[in-house]
Scaffold this active site. Structure first.
Site, short mmCIF file in Angstrom:
data_model
loop_
_atom_site.label_atom_id
_atom_site.label_comp_id
_atom_site.label_asym_id
_atom_site.label_seq_id
_atom_site.Cartn_x
_atom_site.Cartn_y
_atom_site.Cartn_z
CG HIS A 7 15.49 95.92 4.69
ND1 HIS A 7 16.56 96.66 4.26
CD2 HIS A 7 14.71 95.69 3.59
CE1 HIS A 7 16.45 96.86 2.95
NE2 HIS A 7 15.34 96.29 2.53
CB CYS A 9 17.19 100.18 3.92
SG CYS A 9 17.25 99.67 5.64
#
Length: 996
Positions: free
Chosen positions: A827, A454
Site C-alpha cells: 500500500h 493508492c
C-alpha cells in the site's frame, strides 16, 4: 381433625412445637377416614398451600396433600377434578387482588396422584388448552418457567398437533418479552435458570416433533426483525437458538437470505439483534448462527446490510471480550466481522481507541482464557495492519500494546484474509466507499481508492501539495488543447474547492493509465509518476501550450526570457540537468554529455560499503532556530574534480567535489554552525584521488538520503567487463565516470531504488533498510563562468569567479511511503506539507514578500498524512519514525522544493510576484460551475443519507451503553472484567450490564 390442624398451624407456638403436633395429625391421616373428613382436610391443605403467608404453612399444606393423595386416592381424585382445576386456572384462588402464585405448583403436585385414574385424560386435555391460553397471556418469566416445569414433568399436558406449533411460537414470544428488573446477582441467576427451563422445554418438543422447528424459527425471526416494537426483544431469545440442530443451519440461512418478502431494514434489524446475543451467558452455538447469517448475506451480495450492521455493532461485540463467560463467542464473531470487512478500514479503526485498554485488562486477568484471547486478538490486529497499512499515527499506540505478543507470518495473514473476504471480486464493493460524514478537520480532501490505485492517489496528493505546480496548473487557460493537463486541472480544482470529504479520480485514472499496467493490480508509484510527467511534458512540447506566460521581469534578459518561456511546465517545475563525464585513465581525455532529468533514482550502496555522510537531522522538537545563509568562505565554492585540474602526480591531492549535506544542528551546549563545513567524502575505492577531511559518519548499518545521493554522484570505476571505449586511444581502457548536476530542478524528486530482482526467487524483493530523511538538503550544482553573470544578488548570496560547485538548498515537502515487502503488493500513502517562499505572516502590500532564504528555518509548517480517503494532521517526527515502528513502511519517493537562489531566482521571483498580484488562482467559468453543481449535489446526497440513516437508526434496538464496560474496567482496579475468571462471577452491576 381439620380444625385441630388449622388451630395448631395458626397458633403462636414456636415452629418446633407446632411441628410435633402436625406430625401427629399427619400420622392419624394415614388411617382409614370417612369421605367428609378427607374432603375437609384436602380443602384445608389446599388453602394452606395456596394462600399461606409463610413458607412453613405452605410446607404443612404440601405434606398433608401428599399424605391424602397417597393414602386416600379415591377421595383425592374426587376432590382434584376437572371443574376444580379449570376454576383454579381461570379464576385463581384466594381473595380478589391477592390471587395465589402457586396454582401451577399445586397442580403439578396433585397430578402425580391421578395419573392412573379414569379422569386423568380429561385433566390432561384441559391442561393442554389452558397452558396454551396461559402462554398467550404472556406470563412473567417465573410463571412461564412453572408452566414449562409442569409440562417437562408431565409431557402428556403438552399441546399436540397444530396447537403444539402455536404453543412453541407463543412460548418464543414470551421469551422475547422476558426482562430481569433486579440487578442482584442471585436474582439474575434465578432469571437465567427460568429462561433455561423455558428454552429446555422447546428443545424437548423439537426433539420429539422436528416439524415444529422451522415454524418456531420463523416466529423467532419475525420477532427480532420487527421494526414496530417500542422496545427491543429480550436477549433471552439467544437461549432458543442454541437448541436448533446445526444440520438445519444451511437450509434455514438459505431460506432467510433468499426470501424477497424480507426487507433490508428488517434484515438489518434482525442481524443487529442477533449480534447483541453475544452477551447472553452460557449460550451454545450462538456465534455460529450469527456468522452463518453474515456469510449468507455476503453470498447474496447484501453488502450494504453487512456494512451498516458491522459498523453499528462491532464496538459492542469488542467490549464483550472483557467478560470470560461470553469471551469465546464474542471473539469468534469479532474475528469474522473484521476479517470480512476488507473494503474499508472503518470497522477496524472504530476499535483502535479501545484496544490498548482491553489488552491491559486481559494481561491483568492472567487466565488461560485471557492468554488465548490475547494471542488471537494480536493475530487479528496484525492482519488488519497488513490489510490497512498507512496509518502510523493511529496504529502506534496499538502496536505498543501488542508488541510482546506473537506476530503471525505473512502466509498466515494472507490465508486468514483470503478465506474470510465477503467476495473475491473487488469491483463488487467498488460502490461501498468508506462513509465520511464531513470533510477532514485538516480542510484537505482525500481521494477514493478505485481498486489498488493508492499508488496514483499518493502521487496526485504529492503533486497537489507542490503549491507552485498546483497554482500553475490551476491558472491554465481554457481550451489549451491538452486533454491530460486539463483533466489534472479539474482534479486539482476539485481537491481545492470541493465540499466532499473525498473525490473519485476515475476520469484522471483512465486518462493517465500506463497501457502496460494491469487493471486492479498494485503498481509502482515511481513508474506511474515518470509516465505521468513524461505524458504531460510531451503533450505541451508538441505544440499544445498551456502555460500562462510569467510576468516579464526587469532582471530577465531576452535570452533568459526565451530560455524560460520555451520550457514546458514540467521542465520548469521538475526538470533538472546532469552532466555525465567519462575520463580515460590512460590518456586522461574527458568526454561529457548533458541530459535532462525529472527525478533522480538513488541506488543503495552494497552492504559491504559504507558511505561517509553527515549525521541525520535531529527530531523536530530538538531542532533549534537556524538561519540559512550561503557563507562568505570561498571554500564553499569548490572546483570540479576534472576542471582546471592538472594531471595528478605522486602524492598530489585532487580538489574534492562539493558534497551533499544536510543542515547541521547542534545540541544546546554547542555553538551554532548553520552550514556544516564537514565535507562528505567519496569512497576511496571509487575515487583514489579523493582526499578526506574529518568525516561525519552516520551510525553503523544506517543510511541517509545524502548517503545515497553521494553514492549516486561519486566517481565509478569502469574496468574489466565494463571498460570504456576511448576514442582517443581507439581501444577499451579503464576509465572513471562521474555525474554532476548542472541545473537543479525547482522540485527535486528522489526515488529510492528499494526494489531489486532476486534471481533465486524470480521476484522483485524490497530493501527494507531505514533511510533517514533530512528536512533540509544541500545539493551540489555545477556553476559555469557564463552562469555566474546571471546570478541573483541577494545580500551574501553570490558566486565567486571561475567554475565550481555551489550548494543549492532544498526543503522537504512530500514523502511517499510504501508499506509492504513487494512492489506488486502492499500500500502507498504520503506525508506532505506546503513549502512556499513567503513567510506565512501578513506582509505590507507595498513591500515585496520576504523570501525563505532570509528567514528562520520554519519547522512549524504543518504536515499532513494522505491515505486515500483519509487526511489527517501529522508531523515530521512521524515521517522520521514511521519505519522504526513499522519496518515494512519505508520512504520510497521524496519531493524537495528549491529555496530561492542562484539558478531558480527568476522562476521564484515570477511565481512570487504572480502570487502577490493575483492571489489564489482564478478558475475558468465551466470549471467553477462544475464544482458548484457537484457541491450542491453533495449536500443533497448528505440530506438524503441523513434521512435514510435516521429512519434506520430508529428501527435499531435500544442497546445499553456498551462503552460503560470499558469505563467500568478502567475505574475498577480490583477486577479485570465483569466476571472474575476464577469464580466465574463478579460484581452484580457488571454482570447485569453484560447480560442486559
Amino acid at each position: 381433625m381439620d380444625k385441630i390442624l388449622e388451630a395448631v398451624v395458626m397458633s403462636s407456638y414456636p415452629n418446633n412445637v407446632k411441628q410435633g403436633l402436625v406430625r401427629r395429625v399427619i400420622e392419624a391421616a394415614k388411617q382409614p377416614m370417612d369421605s367428609e373428613q378427607c374432603w375437609s382436610m384436602l380443602e384445608l391443605s389446599t388453602k394452606l398451600y395456596l394462600t399461606g403467608d409463610t413458607k412453613y404453612k405452605r410446607e404443612v399444606g404440601k405434606e398433608v396433600l401428599e399424605v391424602y393423595g397417597h393414602y386416600h386416592p379415591e377421595e383425592f381424585e374426587e376432590f382434584f377434578n376437572v371443574r376444580f382445576l379449570l376454576s383454579l386456572l381461570q379464576e385463581g384462588y384466594g381473595p380478589l387482588g391477592k390471587r395465589s402464585h402457586y396454582v401451577l405448583d399445586y397442580i403439578q403436585l396433585g397430578l402425580q396422584f391421578i395419573l392412573e385414574s379414569p379422569s386423568a385424560n380429561s385433566i390432561f386435555s384441559l391442561l393442554r388448552i389452558e397452558v396454551l391460553r396461559k402462554v398467550c397471556e404472556r406470563p412473567s418469566p417465573k410463571q412461564c418457567a412453572k408452566i414449562c416445569k409442569l409440562l417437562t414433568q408431565h409431557p402428556q399436558c403438552i399441546p399436540t398437533g397444530k396447537h403444539q406449533v402455536l404453543f412453541c411460537q407463543q412460548l418464543i414470544r414470551c421469551i422475547g418479552q422476558f426482562q430481569c428488573i433486579s440487578e442482584g446477582e442471585e436474582d439474575i441467576m434465578e432469571f437465567l435458570e427460568q429462561v433455561n427451563k423455558v428454552s429446555g422445554l422447546l428443545q424437548r418438543i423439537w426433539r420429539a416433533q422436528t416439524s415444529a422447528i422451522l415454524p418456531s424459527l420463523k416466529e423467532l425471526f419475525t420477532i427480532i426483525s420487527s421494526t414496530e416494537e417500542q422496545e427491543a426483544p429480550s436477549n433471552a431469545l439467544a437461549s432458543v437458538v442454541q437448541f436448533v440442530p446445526l444440520e438445519l443451519m444451511d437450509g434455514v440461512i438459505r431460506n432467510l437470505t433468499n426470501d424477497d418478502s424480507i426487507t433490508d431494514v428488517q434484515m438489518m434489524t434482525a442481524i443487529g439483534r442477533m449480534i447483541d446475543w453475544v452477551s447472553w451467558p452460557l449460550g451454545k452455538n450462538i456465534d455460529k448462527w450469527i456468522i452463518a447469517l453474515l456469510k449468507g448475506l455476503a453470498a447474496v451480495k447484501k453488502f450494504s446490510i453487512l456494512i451498516e450492521v458491522t459498523l453499528s455493532k462491532i464496538e459492542k461485540v469488542f467490549s464483550k471480550l472483557l467478560y470470560p463467560i461470553v469471551r469465546e463467542g464474542a471473539l469468534s464473531v469479532l474475528q469474522y466481522m473484521l476479517l470480512s470487512f476488507q473494503h474499508s478500514h472503518e470497522a477496524f479503526h472504530l476499535l483502535l481507541p479501545h484496544i490498548p485498554r482491553l489488552v491491559a485488562s486481559l494481561k491483568k486477568e492472567d487466565s488461560n482464557s485471557a492468554t488465548s484471547s490475547l494471542e488471537q486478538l494480536a493475530e487479528l490486529i496484525h492482519c488488519m495492519f497488513f490489510r490497512f497499512s498507512g496509518f502510523p499515527d493511529l496504529y502506534e499506540p496499538v502496536l505498543e500494546a501488542v508488541k510482546a505478543l506473537p506476530v503471525p507470518n505473512e502466509d498466515r495473514i494472507k490465508h486468514l484474509l483470503g478465506q474470510n473476504a465477503w467476495t473475491s471480486q473487488k469491483n463488487e464493493l467498488a460502490c461501498f466507499y468508506p462513509r465520511l460524514a464531513s470533510k477532514s478537520e485538516t480542510g484537505k480532501i482525500g481521494l477514493i481508492n478505485l481498486g489498488n490505485t493508492c499508488y496514483m492517489n499518493s502521487i496526485i496528493q504529492s503533486l497537489f501539495m507542490a503549491s507552485d505546480f498546483r497554482h500553475s496548473v490551476l491558472n491554465l487557460t481554457e481550451g489549451n488543447s491538452q486533454p491530460l493537463m486539463t483533466k489534472l486541472q479539474w482534479l486539482f480544482a476539485f481537491l481545492e474547492h470541493s465540499q466532499r470529504p473525498a473525490i473519485s479520480p476515475e476520469s484522471f485514472l483512465s486518462a493517465s493509465w500506463p497501457p502496460w499496467f494491469t487493471p486492479g493490480a498494485q503498481q509502482d508509484c515511481s513508474e506511474y509518476l515518470k509516465y505521468l510527467l513524461d505524458r504531460l511534458h510531451e503533450e505541451e512540447k508538441t505544440g499544445k501550450r498551456i502555460y500562462q506566460k510569467l510576468k516579464e521581469s526587469s532582471l530577465m534578459s531576452q535570452a533568459v526570457e526565451h530560455h524560460y518561456l520555451n520550457k514546458t511546465l514540467i521542465e520548469k517545475m521538475f526538470g533538472g540537468k546532469m552532466m555525465t563525464k567519462i575520463r580515460c585513465l590512460k590518456c586522461l581525455n574527458v568526454s561529457s554529455r548533458e541530459e535532462a532529468f525529472t527525478d533522480l533514482s538513488l541506488a543503495f550502496p552494497p552492504p559491504d560499503r559504507h558511505i561517509r555522510g553527515s549525521t541525520s537531522v535531529l527530531p523536530v522538537e530538538e531542532i533549534g532556530p537556524q538561519f540559512i545563509e550561503p557563507p562568505d568562505n570561498p571554500s564553499q565554492l569548490t572546483g570540479s574534480p576534472w576542471i582546471l585540474r592538472k594531471t595528478p602526480m605522486a602524492r598530489d591531492t585532487a580538489t574534492p567535489p562539493m558534497p551533499v549535506e544536510t543542515l547541521g544542528f547542534q545540541e544546546s551546549g554547542e555553538a551554532a554552525n548553520p552550514l556544516s563545513s564537514k565535507a562528505i567524502g567519496v569512497d576511496a575505492a571509487k575515487d583514489p584521488l579523493s582526499v578526506f577531511g574529518e568525516p561525519a559518519c552516520t551510525p553503523k548499518d544506517s543510511r541517509s538520503v545524502p548517503d545515497l545521493i553521494n553514492y549516486f554522484l561519486s566517481p565509478e570505476k569502469l574496468t574489466a567487463e565494463n571498460k570504456y571505449h576511448c576514442e582517443t586511444c581507439a581501444s577499451l581502457q579503464d576509465a572513471e565516470k562521474v555525474a554532476e548536476l548542472t541545473e537543479g530542478p525547482h522540485y527535486l524528486i528522489l526515488t529510492l531504488l528499494r526494489f531489486s530482482f532476486d534471481p533465486r526467487t524470480m521476484k522483485r524483493k524490497k530493501i527494507l533498510d531505514n533511510v533517514s530523511i533530512p528536512v533540509v538538503l544541500k545539493l551540489p550544482v555545477l556553476v559555469t563562468p557564463e552562469e555566474t553573470e546571471r546570478v541573483c544578488w541577494r545580500g551574501k548570496d553570490r558566486v565567486g569567479p571561475g567554475s565550481g560547485f555551489m550548494s543549492v538548498v532544498y526543503d522537504l515537502c512530500s514523502v511517499v511511503v510504501h508499506s509492504g515487502i513487494s512492489s506488486e503488493s502492499g500500500h502507498y500513502y504520503c506525508y506532505s506539507r506546503e513549502c512556499t517562499d513567503t513567510v506565512p505572516h501578513e506582509q505590507p502590500h507595498n513591500r515585496p514578500p520576504k523570501l525563505a532564504s532570509d528567514k528562520q528555518l520554519d519547522f512549524e509548517i504543518q504536515w499532513y498524512l494522505f491515505n486515500d480517503t483519509r487526511v489527517s494532521f501529522s508531523s515530521f517526527e512521524s515521517v522520521s519514525n514511521v519505519t522504526s515502528f513499522f519496518p515494512k513502511d519505508t520512504a520510497y519517493v521524496l519531493f524537495y522544493r528549491q529555496r530561492p537562489g542562484r539558478q531558480s531566482c527568476l522562476l521564484h521571483e515570477a511565481l512570487a510576484e504572480a502570487s502577490h498580484l493575483h492571489g489564489e488562482p482564478s478558475l475558468h467559468k465551466d470549471l467553477m460551475e462544475a464544482i458548484s453543481k457537484d457541491n450542491i449535489l453533495y449536500l443533497q446526497e448528505q440530506e438524503k443519507e441523513a434521512r435514510n440513516r435516521a429512519a434506520y437508526i430508529s428501527t435499531l434496538p435500544k442497546s445499553p451503553l456498551w462503552w460503560r464496560d470499558f469505563d467500568r474496567d478502567k475505574d475498577d482496579d480490583s477486577s479485570s472484567g465483569g466476571c472474575s475468571p476464577a469464580a466465574g462471577g463478579g460484581g452484580s452491576g457488571s454482570f447485569h450490564g453484560l447480560v442486559f
